[in-house]
Motif scaffolding. Structure first.
Motif, PDB file in Angstrom:
ATOM      1  N   ARG A  39       0.832  -1.214   0.000  1.00 16.99           N
ATOM      2  CA  ARG A  39       0.000   0.000   0.000  1.00 16.99           C
ATOM      3  C   ARG A  39       0.861   1.256   0.000  1.00 16.99           C
ATOM      4  NH1 ARG A  39      -3.094  -3.157   3.643  1.00 16.99           N
ATOM      5  NH2 ARG A  39      -2.159  -2.112   5.452  1.00 16.99           N
ATOM      6  N   ARG A  40       2.042   1.158   0.598  1.00 17.10           N
ATOM      7  CA  ARG A  40       2.927   2.323   0.672  1.00 17.10           C
ATOM      8  C   ARG A  40       3.520   2.711  -0.677  1.00 17.10           C
ATOM      9  NH1 ARG A  40       5.877   0.824   6.497  1.00 17.10           N
ATOM     10  NH2 ARG A  40       4.351   1.919   7.792  1.00 17.10           N
ATOM     11  N   LEU A  41       3.326   1.889  -1.702  1.00 19.03           N
ATOM     12  CA  LEU A  41       3.666   2.320  -3.050  1.00 19.03           C
ATOM     13  C   LEU A  41       2.842   3.547  -3.451  1.00 19.03           C
ATOM     14  CD1 LEU A  41       3.953  -1.100  -4.915  1.00 19.03           C
ATOM     15  CD2 LEU A  41       5.785   0.604  -4.717  1.00 19.03           C
ATOM     16  N   GLY A  42       1.671   3.675  -2.871  1.00 12.15           N
ATOM     17  CA  GLY A  42       0.831   4.837  -3.150  1.00 12.15           C
ATOM     18  C   GLY A  42       0.169   4.808  -4.508  1.00 12.15           C
ATOM     19  N   LEU A  43      -0.031   3.619  -5.065  1.00 16.08           N
ATOM     20  CA  LEU A  43      -0.660   3.503  -6.381  1.00 16.08           C
ATOM     21  C   LEU A  43      -2.177   3.443  -6.236  1.00 16.08           C
ATOM     22  CD1 LEU A  43       1.727   0.871  -7.963  1.00 16.08           C
ATOM     23  CD2 LEU A  43       1.711   3.337  -8.369  1.00 16.08           C
ATOM     24  N   PRO A  44      -2.905   3.936  -7.246  1.00 17.68           N
ATOM     25  CA  PRO A  44      -4.367   3.967  -7.138  1.00 17.68           C
ATOM     26  C   PRO A  44      -4.986   2.583  -7.230  1.00 17.68           C
ATOM     27  CG  PRO A  44      -3.664   4.736  -9.301  1.00 17.68           C
ATOM     28  CD  PRO A  44      -2.421   4.581  -8.485  1.00 17.68           C
ATOM     29  N   HIS A  45      -5.896   2.270  -6.321  1.00 22.61           N
ATOM     30  CA  HIS A  45      -6.652   1.025  -6.350  1.00 22.61           C
ATOM     31  C   HIS A  45      -7.687   1.127  -7.470  1.00 22.61           C
ATOM     32  CE1 HIS A  45      -8.548  -2.566  -4.607  1.00 22.61           C
ATOM     33  NE2 HIS A  45      -9.696  -1.983  -4.914  1.00 22.61           N
ATOM     34  N   PRO A  46      -7.907   0.062  -8.254  1.00 24.72           N
ATOM     35  CA  PRO A  46      -7.383  -1.303  -8.120  1.00 24.72           C
ATOM     36  C   PRO A  46      -6.151  -1.596  -8.976  1.00 24.72           C
ATOM     37  CG  PRO A  46      -9.224  -1.324  -9.643  1.00 24.72           C
ATOM     38  CD  PRO A  46      -9.066   0.119  -9.207  1.00 24.72           C
ATOM     39  N   GLY A  47      -5.501  -0.574  -9.503  1.00 22.72           N
ATOM     40  CA  GLY A  47      -4.290  -0.789 -10.283  1.00 22.72           C
ATOM     41  C   GLY A  47      -4.522  -1.032 -11.758  1.00 22.72           C
ATOM     42  N   THR A  48      -5.690  -0.671 -12.266  1.00 24.21           N
ATOM     43  CA  THR A  48      -6.007  -0.907 -13.678  1.00 24.21           C
ATOM     44  C   THR A  48      -4.994  -0.210 -14.577  1.00 24.21           C
ATOM     45  OG1 THR A  48      -8.344  -0.997 -13.089  1.00 24.21           O
ATOM     46  CG2 THR A  48      -7.810  -0.719 -15.420  1.00 24.21           C
ATOM     47  N   GLY A  49      -4.437  -0.983 -15.519  1.00 29.66           N
ATOM     48  CA  GLY A  49      -3.501  -0.425 -16.485  1.00 29.66           C
ATOM     49  C   GLY A  49      -2.080  -0.275 -15.980  1.00 29.66           C
ATOM     50  N   LEU A  50      -1.791  -0.655 -14.734  1.00 26.27           N
ATOM     51  CA  LEU A  50      -0.456  -0.491 -14.169  1.00 26.27           C
ATOM     52  C   LEU A  50       0.369  -1.774 -14.327  1.00 26.27           C
ATOM     53  CD1 LEU A  50      -1.269   1.348 -10.820  1.00 26.27           C
ATOM     54  CD2 LEU A  50      -0.569   2.349 -13.003  1.00 26.27           C
ATOM     55  N   ARG A  51       1.661  -1.590 -14.565  1.00 26.91           N
ATOM     56  CA  ARG A  51       2.615  -2.704 -14.605  1.00 26.91           C
ATOM     57  C   ARG A  51       3.479  -2.637 -13.354  1.00 26.91           C
ATOM     58  NH1 ARG A  51       6.589  -3.298 -18.787  1.00 26.91           N
ATOM     59  NH2 ARG A  51       6.366  -5.556 -18.521  1.00 26.91           N
ATOM     60  N   ASP A  72      -6.066  -5.403 -10.126  1.00 24.70           N
ATOM     61  CA  ASP A  72      -6.161  -5.291 -11.579  1.00 24.70           C
ATOM     62  C   ASP A  72      -4.826  -4.999 -12.253  1.00 24.70           C
ATOM     63  OD1 ASP A  72      -8.840  -5.757 -11.294  1.00 24.70           O
ATOM     64  OD2 ASP A  72      -9.487  -3.715 -11.725  1.00 24.70           O
ATOM     65  N   ALA A  73      -3.760  -4.913 -11.494  1.00 28.22           N
ATOM     66  CA  ALA A  73      -2.451  -4.613 -12.075  1.00 28.22           C
ATOM     67  C   ALA A  73      -1.891  -5.821 -12.817  1.00 28.22           C
ATOM     68  CB  ALA A  73      -1.483  -4.168 -10.987  1.00 28.22           C
TER      69      ALA A  73
END
Length: 243
Positions: A39-51, A72-73
């Motif tokens: 969670r500390r990566l700070g990426l938006p949930h649910p991670g759609t489109g992220l690698r 969804d990453a």
């Protein structure tokens, strides 16, 4: 004993693969701490489109943390131990997860290419022979302003935390691991933590390799002062000791 490296370390992890999940499950907060670091990566949930690159995935505990936080990453999970990866691949995975057997120093040769939006590295850096070279490789794999989270045994530098770590290893971890025939690996675990960077030293190392917004965040419970999440972002320009 000296710490294990390269092929010797991969072989030790291969041997320990069958009992590894049982041993880590006895560590209070182990999986919850990995999810906290993800969670500390700070990426938006649910991670759609992220690698996301899970570097040093072992039997998949860190991969599971990432899939819980970013379901969804697109996750590429890498480890140098074929035995650990066999255990990881055998587990049920939802979403997009790909496993690759490769050392952290040879990702391109194994077909792992960026850009990644984030790299998550759990219990990896104290196990590599050249942490700076791996940080350079991670930097180059990240997209501009991509995120890094290193979940690692990095002692605070206080004598008490070092003493607690050694007491836990000598009194609990090593006797159990030795009974299972994996004493060499867990003696390595103990020594590798004692000989690795403190949290402050590792954050300075990360900053020197071209990352900014670098912070060492503590984890709760008995591992406070022993385990940290070091979070960082790929800087727009590399300065200082980086290539």
């Amino acid at each position: 004993m000296t710490v294990l490296r390269d092929a010797d370390l991969a072989a030790a992890f291969d041997h320990a693969a069958d009992s590894y999940d049982t041993l880590v499950a006895a560590n209070p907060g182990y999986h919850a701490h990995l999810r906290r670091s993800a969670r500390r990566l700070g990426l938006p949930h649910p991670g759609t489109g992220l690698r996301v690159l899970d570097l040093g995935c072992g039997t998949g505990a860190s991969t599971a943390a990432l899939t819980r936080v970013l379901p969804d990453a697109d996750i590429t999970a890498v480890d140098a131990s074929a035995g650990m990866l066999d255990r990881a691949r055998a587990k049920p995975w939802a979403g997009s997860v790909r496993f690759v057997c490769a050392p952290a120093e040879a990702l391109a040769e194994a077909g792992v290419h960026g850009p990644f939006d984030a790299v998550f590295a759990a219990y990896l850096f104290r196990n590599v022979a050249d942490p700076d070279a791996v940080l350079d490789a991670v930097h180059d794999l990240l997209a501009p302003h991509g995120r890094l989270a290193v979940h690692e045994y990095t002692l605070s530098g206080r004598p008490l935390d070092r003493a607690v770590w050694s007491a836990v290893c000598r009194g609990l971890v090593l006797p159990v691991a030795s009974a299972l025939g994996d004493g060499d690996l867990y003696r390595h675990l103990w020594r590798s933590v004692v000989e690795f960077d403190t949290a402050d030293r590792f954050t300075a190392r990360v900053r020197a390799r071209g990352f900014d917004h670098v912070r060492a965040l503590p984890l709760p419970g008995w591992q406070t002062g022993i385990t940290h999440t070091i979070v960082a972002r790929r800087a727009a320009l590399r300065v200082g000791g980086g290539r």
